[in-house]
Design a protein around this motif. Structure first.
Motif, PDB file in Angstrom:
ATOM      1  N   ILE A 153       2.816  25.118   2.298  1.00  0.00           N
ATOM      2  CA  ILE A 153       2.764  23.781   1.485  1.00  0.00           C
ATOM      3  C   ILE A 153       1.552  23.198   1.310  1.00  0.00           C
ATOM      4  CG2 ILE A 153       3.907  21.347   1.678  1.00  0.00           C
ATOM      5  CD1 ILE A 153       6.295  22.851   3.341  1.00  0.00           C
ATOM      6  N   ASP A 154       0.718  23.132   2.199  1.00  0.00           N
ATOM      7  CA  ASP A 154      -0.576  22.224   2.240  1.00  0.00           C
ATOM      8  C   ASP A 154      -1.319  22.748   1.157  1.00  0.00           C
ATOM      9  OD1 ASP A 154      -2.919  20.703   2.962  1.00  0.00           O
ATOM     10  OD2 ASP A 154      -3.624  22.244   3.830  1.00  0.00           O
ATOM     11  N   THR A 155      -1.335  24.337   1.064  1.00  0.00           N
ATOM     12  CA  THR A 155      -2.240  25.116   0.083  1.00  0.00           C
ATOM     13  C   THR A 155      -1.673  24.821  -1.368  1.00  0.00           C
ATOM     14  OG1 THR A 155      -2.836  26.871   1.560  1.00  0.00           O
ATOM     15  CG2 THR A 155      -2.814  27.251  -0.717  1.00  0.00           C
ATOM     16  N   MET A 156      -0.368  24.700  -1.638  1.00  0.00           N
ATOM     17  CA  MET A 156       0.143  24.673  -2.940  1.00  0.00           C
ATOM     18  C   MET A 156      -0.170  23.041  -3.366  1.00  0.00           C
ATOM     19  SD  MET A 156       3.542  26.890  -3.171  1.00  0.00           S
ATOM     20  CE  MET A 156       4.516  26.381  -1.602  1.00  0.00           C
ATOM     21  N   THR A 157      -0.126  22.188  -2.626  1.00  0.00           N
ATOM     22  CA  THR A 157      -0.263  20.625  -3.004  1.00  0.00           C
ATOM     23  C   THR A 157      -1.585  20.348  -3.179  1.00  0.00           C
ATOM     24  OG1 THR A 157       0.236  19.967  -0.766  1.00  0.00           O
ATOM     25  CG2 THR A 157       2.041  20.030  -1.842  1.00  0.00           C
ATOM     26  N   SER A 158      -2.433  21.224  -2.636  1.00  0.00           N
ATOM     27  CA  SER A 158      -4.065  21.042  -2.792  1.00  0.00           C
ATOM     28  C   SER A 158      -4.757  21.607  -3.750  1.00  0.00           C
ATOM     29  CB  SER A 158      -4.621  21.102  -1.374  1.00  0.00           C
ATOM     30  OG  SER A 158      -4.560  22.314  -1.049  1.00  0.00           O
ATOM     31  N   GLY A 159      -4.182  22.031  -4.810  1.00  0.00           N
ATOM     32  CA  GLY A 159      -4.720  22.790  -5.890  1.00  0.00           C
ATOM     33  C   GLY A 159      -5.061  24.223  -5.456  1.00  0.00           C
ATOM     34  N   GLY A 160      -4.547  24.947  -4.551  1.00  0.00           N
ATOM     35  CA  GLY A 160      -4.731  26.231  -4.056  1.00  0.00           C
ATOM     36  C   GLY A 160      -5.931  26.185  -2.991  1.00  0.00           C
ATOM     37  N   ARG A 161      -6.207  25.038  -2.306  1.00  0.00           N
ATOM     38  CA  ARG A 161      -7.301  25.017  -1.455  1.00  0.00           C
ATOM     39  C   ARG A 161      -6.805  25.426   0.040  1.00  0.00           C
ATOM     40  NH1 ARG A 161     -11.096  19.831  -1.689  1.00  0.00           N
ATOM     41  NH2 ARG A 161     -11.892  21.108  -0.204  1.00  0.00           N
ATOM     42  N   THR A 162      -7.522  26.194   0.706  1.00  0.00           N
ATOM     43  CA  THR A 162      -7.265  26.698   2.100  1.00  0.00           C
ATOM     44  C   THR A 162      -8.197  26.153   3.187  1.00  0.00           C
ATOM     45  OG1 THR A 162      -8.521  28.535   2.008  1.00  0.00           O
ATOM     46  CG2 THR A 162      -6.525  28.819   1.352  1.00  0.00           C
ATOM     47  N   ASP A 163      -9.173  25.060   2.739  1.00  0.00           N
ATOM     48  CA  ASP A 163     -10.033  24.479   3.717  1.00  0.00           C
ATOM     49  C   ASP A 163      -9.633  22.792   3.775  1.00  0.00           C
ATOM     50  OD1 ASP A 163     -10.777  23.769   1.002  1.00  0.00           O
ATOM     51  OD2 ASP A 163     -12.786  24.013   1.208  1.00  0.00           O
ATOM     52  N   THR A 164      -8.417  22.518   3.779  1.00  0.00           N
ATOM     53  CA  THR A 164      -8.049  21.115   3.891  1.00  0.00           C
ATOM     54  C   THR A 164      -8.242  20.792   5.306  1.00  0.00           C
ATOM     55  OG1 THR A 164      -5.705  21.841   4.041  1.00  0.00           O
ATOM     56  CG2 THR A 164      -6.546  21.336   1.979  1.00  0.00           C
ATOM     57  N   PRO A 165      -8.400  19.368   5.548  1.00  0.00           N
ATOM     58  CA  PRO A 165      -8.543  18.892   6.900  1.00  0.00           C
ATOM     59  C   PRO A 165      -7.166  19.007   7.717  1.00  0.00           C
ATOM     60  CG  PRO A 165      -8.438  17.226   5.182  1.00  0.00           C
ATOM     61  CD  PRO A 165      -8.535  18.305   4.411  1.00  0.00           C
ATOM     62  N   LEU A 166      -7.512  19.010   8.947  1.00  0.00           N
ATOM     63  CA  LEU A 166      -6.389  19.178   9.852  1.00  0.00           C
ATOM     64  C   LEU A 166      -5.217  18.107   9.626  1.00  0.00           C
ATOM     65  CD1 LEU A 166      -4.777  20.625  12.268  1.00  0.00           C
ATOM     66  CD2 LEU A 166      -6.230  19.079  13.645  1.00  0.00           C
ATOM     67  N   ARG A 167      -5.690  16.689   9.226  1.00  0.00           N
ATOM     68  CA  ARG A 167      -4.628  15.695   8.882  1.00  0.00           C
ATOM     69  C   ARG A 167      -3.701  16.132   7.909  1.00  0.00           C
ATOM     70  NH1 ARG A 167      -8.007  10.463   7.624  1.00  0.00           N
ATOM     71  NH2 ARG A 167      -9.405  11.363   9.352  1.00  0.00           N
ATOM     72  N   GLN A 168      -4.223  16.796   6.956  1.00  0.00           N
ATOM     73  CA  GLN A 168      -3.310  17.086   5.691  1.00  0.00           C
ATOM     74  C   GLN A 168      -2.379  18.016   6.203  1.00  0.00           C
ATOM     75  OE1 GLN A 168      -5.538  17.462   2.359  1.00  0.00           O
ATOM     76  NE2 GLN A 168      -4.342  18.595   1.048  1.00  0.00           N
ATOM     77  N   LYS A 169      -2.640  18.893   6.893  1.00  0.00           N
ATOM     78  CA  LYS A 169      -1.751  20.041   7.515  1.00  0.00           C
ATOM     79  C   LYS A 169      -0.563  19.496   8.320  1.00  0.00           C
ATOM     80  CE  LYS A 169      -4.907  23.972   7.270  1.00  0.00           C
ATOM     81  NZ  LYS A 169      -5.814  23.144   6.825  1.00  0.00           N
ATOM     82  N   VAL A 170      -1.033  18.224   9.148  1.00  0.00           N
ATOM     83  CA  VAL A 170       0.021  17.754  10.119  1.00  0.00           C
ATOM     84  C   VAL A 170       0.831  16.815   9.254  1.00  0.00           C
ATOM     85  CG1 VAL A 170      -0.217  15.828  11.879  1.00  0.00           C
ATOM     86  CG2 VAL A 170      -1.828  17.375  11.942  1.00  0.00           C
ATOM     87  N   PHE A 171       0.586  16.043   8.307  1.00  0.00           N
ATOM     88  CA  PHE A 171       1.293  15.552   7.216  1.00  0.00           C
ATOM     89  C   PHE A 171       2.386  16.107   6.955  1.00  0.00           C
ATOM     90  CE2 PHE A 171       2.825  14.251   2.915  1.00  0.00           C
ATOM     91  CZ  PHE A 171       3.074  13.027   3.280  1.00  0.00           C
ATOM     92  N   TRP A 172       2.322  17.358   6.336  1.00  0.00           N
ATOM     93  CA  TRP A 172       3.488  18.368   6.137  1.00  0.00           C
ATOM     94  C   TRP A 172       4.248  18.880   7.100  1.00  0.00           C
ATOM     95  CZ3 TRP A 172       5.050  17.353   1.539  1.00  0.00           C
ATOM     96  CH2 TRP A 172       4.272  17.087   0.510  1.00  0.00           C
ATOM     97  N   LEU A 173       3.331  18.921   8.229  1.00  0.00           N
ATOM     98  CA  LEU A 173       4.246  19.358   9.569  1.00  0.00           C
ATOM     99  C   LEU A 173       5.268  18.553   9.938  1.00  0.00           C
ATOM    100  CD1 LEU A 173       2.524  20.887  12.745  1.00  0.00           C
ATOM    101  CD2 LEU A 173       4.455  19.180  13.019  1.00  0.00           C
ATOM    102  N   PHE A 174       4.890  17.143   9.803  1.00  0.00           N
ATOM    103  CA  PHE A 174       5.824  16.163  10.274  1.00  0.00           C
ATOM    104  C   PHE A 174       6.958  15.979   8.970  1.00  0.00           C
ATOM    105  CE2 PHE A 174       2.596  15.117  13.371  1.00  0.00           C
ATOM    106  CZ  PHE A 174       3.696  15.177  14.579  1.00  0.00           C
ATOM    107  N   ALA A 175       6.560  16.167   7.950  1.00  0.00           N
ATOM    108  CA  ALA A 175       7.414  16.055   6.752  1.00  0.00           C
ATOM    109  C   ALA A 175       8.669  16.957   6.823  1.00  0.00           C
ATOM    110  CB  ALA A 175       6.691  16.028   5.222  1.00  0.00           C
ATOM    111  N   VAL A 176       8.414  18.166   7.162  1.00  0.00           N
ATOM    112  CA  VAL A 176       9.248  19.289   7.284  1.00  0.00           C
ATOM    113  C   VAL A 176      10.090  19.104   8.275  1.00  0.00           C
ATOM    114  CG1 VAL A 176       9.519  21.957   7.659  1.00  0.00           C
ATOM    115  CG2 VAL A 176       7.703  20.970   6.170  1.00  0.00           C
ATOM    116  N   GLY A 177       9.449  18.827   9.569  1.00  0.00           N
ATOM    117  CA  GLY A 177      10.295  18.343  10.767  1.00  0.00           C
ATOM    118  C   GLY A 177      11.459  17.144  10.582  1.00  0.00           C
TER     119      GLY A 177
END
Length: 524
Positions: free
Chosen positions: A449-473
């Motif tokens: 989800i993080d990759t698809m919402t950041s224009g295909g990037r895989t080097d986004t900061p940890l806080r961005q991944k955590v945002f989606w982690l809690f959104a799914v939960g």
């Protein structure tokens, strides 16, 4: 190569990314999805009964109106994968002739299976065969193909063939076509790791504009709610096992607390990345799952179950045309409540599983990729479902667990294990299995989800991944609280149905991409 493939024009893709609260996002994808997520959460919290009623209506309406279309899409995608794998296109190596796989076959397959079906197979592995057995024994529209009324052996065969059908080739073909499309256009054409890339051969540079944004929004929407529904199933079953084993009350608060604990564990897995997190946990879980299978084989009728594996596989192949038929079906209960629901679930998971499959599959040939994604998981599904499904049916027929079919779906696995030796140990192992699948699914889904919402990037900061982690939960929690299993299933259906149309276009785009590589001499 064809004209479109000679010079790939990425336009201004990725240049529209913005920094927001320390996160790098594509606003045209990120904010619509964030708004949808927040709206669902607020609606379910403010009006739980209304949201539950809406989800219930949505589930029933979608599967009854679009069952034929969903089944047709599944059939076409499976045929496409088989034809491509057997054709000269199967020799094309993902990433080019010199590319080498990053992971061993065992690690690769473990991650594929853990991301693709872990929680669901454990949740339904006992309940679905048992349900189909009892309905087949009674006969009627709720039974697969009308069942085998009064015939115990016939009902068992029908139940197992129907269960295998819902979990074997078709769902993995749906995953595989998305994974193949993403791998081809990302590794071989150097396009972004995004679902929109598969549409470049069809609509050209327009894919980097609003049309592509719509595709990515649909993909993220499906992933978000499909993943949330699976996490909800896993949490309810793990809690049922904890209640069974330790007597802790199975309350809404307890399930929320369990999800919160798992969120913390998943956070550390996300921080560790694929190699230190998902890969390690996936390999551990594969061995745990095989250990449970061996235990049930050893404590049950070993030779009978081993023979059942072959019989179930043969029955599945023989009945595959009948189960795949969309005309004149009278088994509406099975067709709508099981197959059509499952197909939307698999489709809702396909962007998530497909993108994850693509990320870990560079260096493999198209044929190896499709064979690994179709044949190996199908055989493992047959093994798992036979051991747990046939083992459960045998307990019912023998009279040891006559009321197993009446128990809630999330407790049936533990009732089966409770009838065997060392029940406390195996039940604890089963809970661990569910929770690790829970973590790997949540982790890999968050990355996708993080990759698809950041224009295909895989080097986004940890806080961005955590945002989606809690959104799914958060979505999983509100769906569980507002409507339980029905709401979870409705979420998967609502997100998967629109994406079914997209899958057919992905097949067309992928075929054009593979043909361009073949004409350019990139086979091998």
């Amino acid at each position: 190569m064809t004209d479109w493939a000679r010079k790939i024009d990425l336009g201004r893709y990725g240049q529209s990314n913005r920094t927001w609260l320390g996160m790098t996002v594509n606003p045209a994808v990120f904010f619509p999805i964030a708004l949808i997520s927040l709206s669902v959460i607020l609606f379910s919290v403010i009006a739980p009964q209304s949201s539950a009623d809406l989800f219930s209506w949505l589930r029933a309406s979608a599967v009854s109106q679009f069952n034929w279309f969903l089944l047709t899409v599944g059939n076409l995608v499976l045929l496409f994968c088989i034809v491509v794998a057997l054709s000269p296109l199967g020799k094309i190596r993902l990433g080019g002739k010199e590319a080498a796989p990053e992971y061993s076959r065992m690690a690769w397959f473990s991650m594929l299976f853990g991301a693709g079906m872990g929680i669901g197979l454990v949740f339904y592995g006992v309940g679905e065969p048992v349900t189909h057995f009892t309905s087949s024994l009674a006969g009627g529209p709720a039974a697969p193909l009308g069942g085998a009324a009064g015939d115990i052996d016939g009902a068992r065969t029908m139940a197992m063939a129907a269960t295998v059908y819902n979990w074997a080739l078709h769902p993995w073909a749906i995953y595989a076509i998305v994974g193949l499309a993403l791998a081809v256009f990302s590794f071989d054409f150097k396009m972004p790791l995004s679902l929109r890339s598969a549409f470049y051969p069809l609509i050209g540079t327009r894919v980097w504009g609003r049309a592509g944004d719509v595709i990515d929004v649909l993909a993220v929407f499906a992933t978000l709610f499909g993943l949330a529904s699976s996490l909800g199933l896993g949490a309810s079953q793990a809690m049922a096992g904890i209640t069974y084993l330790y007597g802790i009350p199975n309350s809404t608060l307890a399930i929320i607390a369990l999800i919160a604990i798992m969120a913390l564990v998943t956070f550390f897995s996300v921080r560790g990345g694929i190699d230190k997190g998902i890969r390690f946990l996936s390999e551990v879980n594969m061995w745990v799952a095989l250990g449970l299978i061996i235990f049930l084989l050893a404590t049950g009728a070993t030779m009978v179950l081993l023979g059942d594996i072959y019989r179930n596989l043969v029955a599945y192949i023989q009945l595959l045309p009948a189960f795949s038929n969309i005309f004149g079906r009278n088994d509406t209960g099975f067709y709508n409540d099981w197959t059509a629901y499952y197909w939307t679930w698999w489709i809702s998971w396909s962007p998530f599983v497909g993108l994850f499959m693509a990320r870990i599959s560079i260096g493999r040939t198209v044929r190896e990729f499709l064979a690994g994604a179709l044949i190996a998981p199908t055989l493992l599904c047959v093994l798992w479902l036979t051991v747990f499904g046939d083992g459960s049916i045998a307990q019912i027929v023998s009279g040891k667990l006559p009321d197993l079919a009446k128990a809630p779906l999330d407790t049936q696995l533990f009732l089966l294990l409770g009838s065997l030796p060392w029940a406390n140990i195996t039940s604890f192992v089963a809970i661990c299995l569910i929770l690790i699948f829970f973590i790997t699914g949540w982790d890999s889904g968050t990355l996708v989800i993080d990759t698809m919402t950041s224009g295909g990037r895989t080097d986004t900061p940890l806080r961005q991944k955590v945002f989606w982690l809690f959104a799914v939960g958060g979505i999983a929690v509100v769906l569980l609280v507002s409507g339980g299993l029905i709401s979870l299933q409705a979420a998967a259906i609502a997100s998967g149905l629109p994406l079914a149309f997209v899958l057919l276009l992905i097949c067309a785009g992928t075929l054009k991409g593979l043909l361009a590589l073949h004409r350019g001499g990139q086979d091998g």
